[in-house]
Design a protein around this motif. Structure first.
Motif: not given
Length: 127
Positions: A8-12, A18-19, A37-40, A72-73
């Protein structure tokens, strides 16, 4: 071997150091991390929990996701077979004895004893 993958696409969106992460196709899921990295990693876990046992919405095409300035995606992939194993793996309570000096040092560093013991057992048992 066929894998049950959810992609799935995620919006960062960087905000206040923070992200922030959201999913256009799974609007109830929001998480964050201190860096990409942590956000992913957090996004992967959050998506796995949200999709577990639920019917999955169709993922949006990358070209269809509308981004605002500063967003960003990132495509997030979850191995749902592995997620099911993690989510349904039962846990047991164990009482352990450790040297007092190690307990003091560990608490000062904010270590999670269950997490440390689990990692050590997995390493020792090659599991």
């Amino acid at each position: 071997m066929k894998h049950d993958l959810a992609i799935y696409p995620a919006i960062f969106e960087p905000t206040d150091g923070l992200i922030m992460v959201s999913f256009p196709d799974v609007p109830a899921v929001h998480t964050f991390g201190d860096n990409d990295v942590e956000a992913t990693l957090m996004a992967t876990d959050a998506l796995a929990l949200a999709l577990y046992g639920e019917s999955r919405p169709k993922p949006s095409a990358v070209a269809d996701v509308q981004l605002k300035a500063n967003q960003y995606l990132v495509m997030i992939t979850v191995d749902m077979d592995e997620a099911r194993r993690k989510i349904t793996r039962p846990t047991v309570r164990k009482n352990v004895t450790i040297p007092a000096d190690l307990e003091i040092l560990a608490r000062k560093q904010g270590l999670n004893f269950s997490e440390v013991l689990t990692k050590a057992l997995r390493t020792q048992l090659h599991a």
